[in-house]
Design a protein around this motif. Structure first.
Motif, short mmCIF file in Angstrom:
data_model
loop_
_atom_site.label_atom_id
_atom_site.label_comp_id
_atom_site.label_asym_id
_atom_site.label_seq_id
_atom_site.Cartn_x
_atom_site.Cartn_y
_atom_site.Cartn_z
N GLY A 164 7.80 1.92 7.65
CA GLY A 164 7.46 2.91 6.57
C GLY A 164 6.99 4.37 7.22
O GLY A 164 7.40 5.18 6.70
N GLU A 221 9.14 6.61 3.35
CA GLU A 221 8.09 5.53 3.45
C GLU A 221 8.41 4.36 2.61
O GLU A 221 8.59 3.04 2.87
N ILE A 222 8.86 4.74 1.29
CA ILE A 222 9.33 3.76 0.30
C ILE A 222 10.58 2.73 1.03
O ILE A 222 10.29 1.58 0.80
N TYR A 235 9.80 -1.07 1.88
CA TYR A 235 10.34 -2.16 1.19
C TYR A 235 11.46 -3.00 1.63
O TYR A 235 11.77 -4.13 1.62
N GLU A 264 2.71 0.01 -6.78
CA GLU A 264 3.57 1.05 -6.53
C GLU A 264 4.13 2.18 -7.52
O GLU A 264 3.97 3.30 -7.19
N THR A 310 3.22 5.56 -6.40
CA THR A 310 4.39 6.59 -6.26
C THR A 310 4.10 7.98 -7.33
O THR A 310 4.61 8.92 -6.78
#
Length: 175
Positions: free
Chosen positions: A40, A69-70, A74, A111, A115
């Protein structure tokens, strides 16, 4: 690291998983999250620096870094959780479904808050305060990660204690 330990006959043992789950220490969390953090972070830096070709706007750099990064984070965790669930699920389809449910349960609340509020603000502030965008992104990431992991680790512990990770709840519903 396997999610379920095998007993002498080679069968999976949900109780061994439950006992081991209660003894988690810092090493467990490092092994669980460090690979996702590395990927990430690399994706964040690549995405954040890539947009500096077109702009030096801190908000745009931070958003690009956030999206990178997300995706990187993930991607690794989806594989990690699937590998855990493949050991306790009767079918591949069930493992995929359980993995999706556990990703949402473990990271959903963290998240959303991360986010939509914490990470963009922290990363934008870091890029604004520090002259080098890489250091600004990294500083913002560290601040945001502290909040994120406090929430995510709590959610992981809840899903574990509820028996959602080791197959106990799915087995109880099936009988």
């Amino acid at each position: 690291m396997t999610a379920i330990e095998n007993d002498a006959s080679g069968e999976t043992d949900p109780e061994a998983f439950a006992v081991r789950s209660r003894r988690r220490g810092i090493l467990f969390w490092i092994v669980r999250y460090l690979p996702a953090e590395i990927v990430g972070t690399a994706a964040m830096i690549v995405a954040g620096l890539a947009v500096t070709i077109w702009t030096d706007n801190p908000a745009v750099v931070a958003i690009a870094g956030l999206l990178g990064e997300i995706v990187g984070f993930y991607a690794v965790l989806a594989v990690t959780i699937y590998a855990e669930q493949a050991q306790v699920s009767p079918t591949r389809r069930s493992a995929i479904g359980r993995s999706g449910m556990l990703l949402v349960a473990e990271f959903g609340a963290a998240e959303l808050l991360d986010t939509l509020l914490i990470r963009p603000a922290a990363m934008m502030l870091g890029v604004w305060l520090l002259p080098d965008p890489v250091w600004g992104l990294l500083a913002g990431k560290i601040v945001a990660d502290i909040v994120f992991y406090a929430i995510a680790a709590g959610a992981f512990t809840l899903t574990d204690k509820a028996g959602l990770r080791d197959g106990r709840k799915s087995e109880e519903r099936a009988t």
